[in-house]
Motif scaffolding. Structure first.
Motif, PDB file in Angstrom:
ATOM      1  N   GLY A 115       0.833  -1.200   0.000  1.00 24.92           N
ATOM      2  CA  GLY A 115       0.000   0.000   0.000  1.00 24.92           C
ATOM      3  C   GLY A 115       0.860   1.238   0.000  1.00 24.92           C
ATOM      4  O   GLY A 115       1.877   1.311   0.687  1.00 24.92           O
ATOM      5  N   SER A 116       0.442   2.227  -0.799  1.00 25.48           N
ATOM      6  CA  SER A 116       1.224   3.466  -0.839  1.00 25.48           C
ATOM      7  C   SER A 116       0.988   4.260   0.429  1.00 25.48           C
ATOM      8  O   SER A 116      -0.121   4.351   0.935  1.00 25.48           O
ATOM      9  N   GLU A 117       2.037   4.795   0.959  1.00 29.26           N
ATOM     10  CA  GLU A 117       1.967   5.670   2.124  1.00 29.26           C
ATOM     11  C   GLU A 117       2.128   7.114   1.676  1.00 29.26           C
ATOM     12  O   GLU A 117       1.412   7.990   2.124  1.00 29.26           O
ATOM     13  N   SER A 118       3.084   7.355   0.789  1.00 28.35           N
ATOM     14  CA  SER A 118       3.343   8.689   0.253  1.00 28.35           C
ATOM     15  C   SER A 118       3.936   8.551  -1.140  1.00 28.35           C
ATOM     16  O   SER A 118       4.636   7.587  -1.433  1.00 28.35           O
ATOM     17  N   ILE A 119       3.658   9.554  -1.987  1.00 27.05           N
ATOM     18  CA  ILE A 119       4.256   9.608  -3.315  1.00 27.05           C
ATOM     19  C   ILE A 119       4.787  11.028  -3.494  1.00 27.05           C
ATOM     20  O   ILE A 119       4.090  11.996  -3.199  1.00 27.05           O
ATOM     21  N   TYR A 120       6.031  11.124  -3.954  1.00 28.61           N
ATOM     22  CA  TYR A 120       6.667  12.434  -4.123  1.00 28.61           C
ATOM     23  C   TYR A 120       7.203  12.564  -5.544  1.00 28.61           C
ATOM     24  O   TYR A 120       7.587  11.587  -6.170  1.00 28.61           O
ATOM     25  N   THR A 121       7.259  13.801  -6.010  1.00 27.45           N
ATOM     26  CA  THR A 121       7.906  14.105  -7.270  1.00 27.45           C
ATOM     27  C   THR A 121       8.996  15.132  -7.003  1.00 27.45           C
ATOM     28  O   THR A 121       9.056  15.707  -5.911  1.00 27.45           O
ATOM     29  N   PHE A 122       9.855  15.350  -7.961  1.00 29.11           N
ATOM     30  CA  PHE A 122      10.953  16.291  -7.823  1.00 29.11           C
ATOM     31  C   PHE A 122      10.795  17.370  -8.888  1.00 29.11           C
ATOM     32  O   PHE A 122      10.719  17.070 -10.072  1.00 29.11           O
ATOM     33  N   THR A 123      10.711  18.621  -8.456  1.00 31.58           N
ATOM     34  CA  THR A 123      10.542  19.746  -9.371  1.00 31.58           C
ATOM     35  C   THR A 123      11.511  20.850  -8.981  1.00 31.58           C
ATOM     36  O   THR A 123      11.522  21.282  -7.824  1.00 31.58           O
ATOM     37  N   ASN A 124      12.330  21.289  -9.908  1.00 32.21           N
ATOM     38  CA  ASN A 124      13.300  22.358  -9.657  1.00 32.21           C
ATOM     39  C   ASN A 124      14.168  22.079  -8.427  1.00 32.21           C
ATOM     40  O   ASN A 124      14.427  22.963  -7.616  1.00 32.21           O
ATOM     41  N   GLY A 125      14.601  20.843  -8.279  1.00 34.15           N
ATOM     42  CA  GLY A 125      15.465  20.470  -7.171  1.00 34.15           C
ATOM     43  C   GLY A 125      14.757  20.323  -5.831  1.00 34.15           C
ATOM     44  O   GLY A 125      15.405  20.106  -4.815  1.00 34.15           O
ATOM     45  N   GLU A 126      13.445  20.432  -5.808  1.00 30.34           N
ATOM     46  CA  GLU A 126      12.668  20.316  -4.572  1.00 30.34           C
ATOM     47  C   GLU A 126      11.807  19.057  -4.612  1.00 30.34           C
ATOM     48  O   GLU A 126      11.288  18.683  -5.664  1.00 30.34           O
ATOM     49  N   ILE A 127      11.624  18.440  -3.448  1.00 28.39           N
ATOM     50  CA  ILE A 127      10.728  17.289  -3.355  1.00 28.39           C
ATOM     51  C   ILE A 127       9.332  17.814  -3.025  1.00 28.39           C
ATOM     52  O   ILE A 127       9.168  18.685  -2.174  1.00 28.39           O
ATOM     53  N   THR A 128       8.331  17.300  -3.750  1.00 31.47           N
ATOM     54  CA  THR A 128       6.967  17.775  -3.606  1.00 31.47           C
ATOM     55  C   THR A 128       6.030  16.583  -3.460  1.00 31.47           C
ATOM     56  O   THR A 128       6.043  15.686  -4.316  1.00 31.47           O
ATOM     57  N   PRO A 129       5.209  16.539  -2.401  1.00 34.72           N
ATOM     58  CA  PRO A 129       4.240  15.445  -2.295  1.00 34.72           C
ATOM     59  C   PRO A 129       3.175  15.586  -3.376  1.00 34.72           C
ATOM     60  O   PRO A 129       2.794  16.698  -3.748  1.00 34.72           O
ATOM     61  N   ILE A 130       2.719  14.468  -3.906  1.00 37.22           N
ATOM     62  CA  ILE A 130       1.654  14.491  -4.898  1.00 37.22           C
ATOM     63  C   ILE A 130       0.525  13.574  -4.445  1.00 37.22           C
ATOM     64  O   ILE A 130       0.730  12.667  -3.647  1.00 37.22           O
ATOM     65  N   MET A 131      -0.659  13.864  -4.949  1.00 41.92           N
ATOM     66  CA  MET A 131      -1.825  13.061  -4.605  1.00 41.92           C
ATOM     67  C   MET A 131      -1.773  11.749  -5.381  1.00 41.92           C
ATOM     68  O   MET A 131      -1.286  11.703  -6.502  1.00 41.92           O
ATOM     69  N   GLY A 132      -2.321  10.740  -4.807  1.00 39.33           N
ATOM     70  CA  GLY A 132      -2.391   9.439  -5.461  1.00 39.33           C
ATOM     71  C   GLY A 132      -2.114   8.358  -4.441  1.00 39.33           C
ATOM     72  O   GLY A 132      -1.309   8.543  -3.540  1.00 39.33           O
ATOM     73  N   GLU A 133      -2.837   7.273  -4.554  1.00 41.06           N
ATOM     74  CA  GLU A 133      -2.602   6.151  -3.659  1.00 41.06           C
ATOM     75  C   GLU A 133      -2.991   4.873  -4.373  1.00 41.06           C
ATOM     76  O   GLU A 133      -3.731   4.896  -5.354  1.00 41.06           O
ATOM     77  N   PHE A 134      -2.478   3.768  -3.866  1.00 38.74           N
ATOM     78  CA  PHE A 134      -2.807   2.486  -4.463  1.00 38.74           C
ATOM     79  C   PHE A 134      -2.617   1.387  -3.439  1.00 38.74           C
ATOM     80  O   PHE A 134      -1.970   1.561  -2.406  1.00 38.74           O
ATOM     81  N   PHE A 135      -3.195   0.245  -3.732  1.00 46.06           N
ATOM     82  CA  PHE A 135      -2.966  -0.976  -2.971  1.00 46.06           C
ATOM     83  C   PHE A 135      -2.812  -2.098  -3.979  1.00 46.06           C
ATOM     84  O   PHE A 135      -3.559  -2.167  -4.951  1.00 46.06           O
ATOM     85  N   ALA A 136      -1.852  -2.941  -3.775  1.00 45.69           N
ATOM     86  CA  ALA A 136      -1.646  -4.101  -4.638  1.00 45.69           C
ATOM     87  C   ALA A 136      -1.423  -5.317  -3.756  1.00 45.69           C
ATOM     88  O   ALA A 136      -0.619  -5.274  -2.835  1.00 45.69           O
ATOM     89  N   TYR A 137      -2.153  -6.361  -4.026  1.00 42.93           N
ATOM     90  CA  TYR A 137      -1.964  -7.576  -3.237  1.00 42.93           C
ATOM     91  C   TYR A 137      -0.697  -8.300  -3.653  1.00 42.93           C
ATOM     92  O   TYR A 137       0.077  -8.730  -2.824  1.00 42.93           O
ATOM     93  N   TRP A 138      -0.468  -8.417  -4.961  1.00 42.33           N
ATOM     94  CA  TRP A 138       0.730  -9.092  -5.441  1.00 42.33           C
ATOM     95  C   TRP A 138       1.512  -8.276  -6.453  1.00 42.33           C
ATOM     96  O   TRP A 138       2.716  -8.237  -6.416  1.00 42.33           O
ATOM     97  N   ASP A 139       0.822  -7.661  -7.399  1.00 37.24           N
ATOM     98  CA  ASP A 139       1.517  -7.163  -8.572  1.00 37.24           C
ATOM     99  C   ASP A 139       1.343  -5.665  -8.801  1.00 37.24           C
ATOM    100  O   ASP A 139       0.261  -5.118  -8.597  1.00 37.24           O
ATOM    101  N   ILE A 140       2.417  -5.040  -9.251  1.00 36.30           N
ATOM    102  CA  ILE A 140       2.411  -3.664  -9.729  1.00 36.30           C
ATOM    103  C   ILE A 140       3.117  -3.693 -11.078  1.00 36.30           C
ATOM    104  O   ILE A 140       4.238  -4.177 -11.184  1.00 36.30           O
ATOM    105  N   PHE A 141       2.444  -3.192 -12.116  1.00 38.38           N
ATOM    106  CA  PHE A 141       2.988  -3.232 -13.465  1.00 38.38           C
ATOM    107  C   PHE A 141       3.098  -1.823 -14.040  1.00 38.38           C
ATOM    108  O   PHE A 141       2.226  -0.990 -13.796  1.00 38.38           O
ATOM    109  N   PRO A 142       4.106  -1.561 -14.858  1.00 35.42           N
ATOM    110  CA  PRO A 142       4.141  -0.288 -15.593  1.00 35.42           C
ATOM    111  C   PRO A 142       3.150  -0.344 -16.744  1.00 35.42           C
ATOM    112  O   PRO A 142       2.781  -1.415 -17.220  1.00 35.42           O
ATOM    113  N   MET A 143       2.704   0.815 -17.180  1.00 37.24           N
ATOM    114  CA  MET A 143       1.857   0.899 -18.362  1.00 37.24           C
ATOM    115  C   MET A 143       2.727   0.594 -19.584  1.00 37.24           C
ATOM    116  O   MET A 143       3.950   0.654 -19.516  1.00 37.24           O
ATOM    117  N   VAL A 144       2.113   0.284 -20.697  1.00 33.05           N
ATOM    118  CA  VAL A 144       2.840  -0.015 -21.933  1.00 33.05           C
ATOM    119  C   VAL A 144       2.482   1.004 -23.003  1.00 33.05           C
ATOM    120  O   VAL A 144       1.577   1.815 -22.829  1.00 33.05           O
TER     121      VAL A 144
END
Length: 83
Positions: free
Chosen positions: A35-64
């Motif tokens: 389960g996601s606790e936090s997601i951050y992005t990096f903009t202009n050398g700064e770390i910024t929290p972003i909205m979004g959460e997920f839960f995966a029982y077994w698998d997480i896949f990238p999009m194609v």
């Protein structure tokens, strides 16, 4: 009340979910799934929290096909997280 510390683990992964060339930082809690606790992005050398959460029982896949996001699977369901 959170479960005892010996029942879960913290982890992280980097993945460029929005395909801008800079990977986002995903901080996750692993108990009976991931389960996601936090997601951050990096903009202009700064770390910024972003909205979004997920839960995966077994698998997480990238999009194609150059689509941005991740696909998760849990309890017979499939979900997609995009930013």
């Amino acid at each position: 009340m959170p479960p005892p510390a010996e029942e879960f683990h913290w982890s992280f992964f980097l993945y460029d979910i929005d395909l801008d060339g800079v990977p986002e930082l995903f901080i996750v809690c692993i108990i009976t799934g991931i389960g996601s606790e936090s997601i951050y992005t990096f903009t202009n050398g700064e770390i910024t929290p972003i909205m979004g959460e997920f839960f995966a029982y077994w698998d997480i896949f990238p999009m194609v096909n150059d689509l941005h996001g991740i696909i998760t699977q849990y309890y017979g369901r499939t979900a997609m997280l995009t930013l």
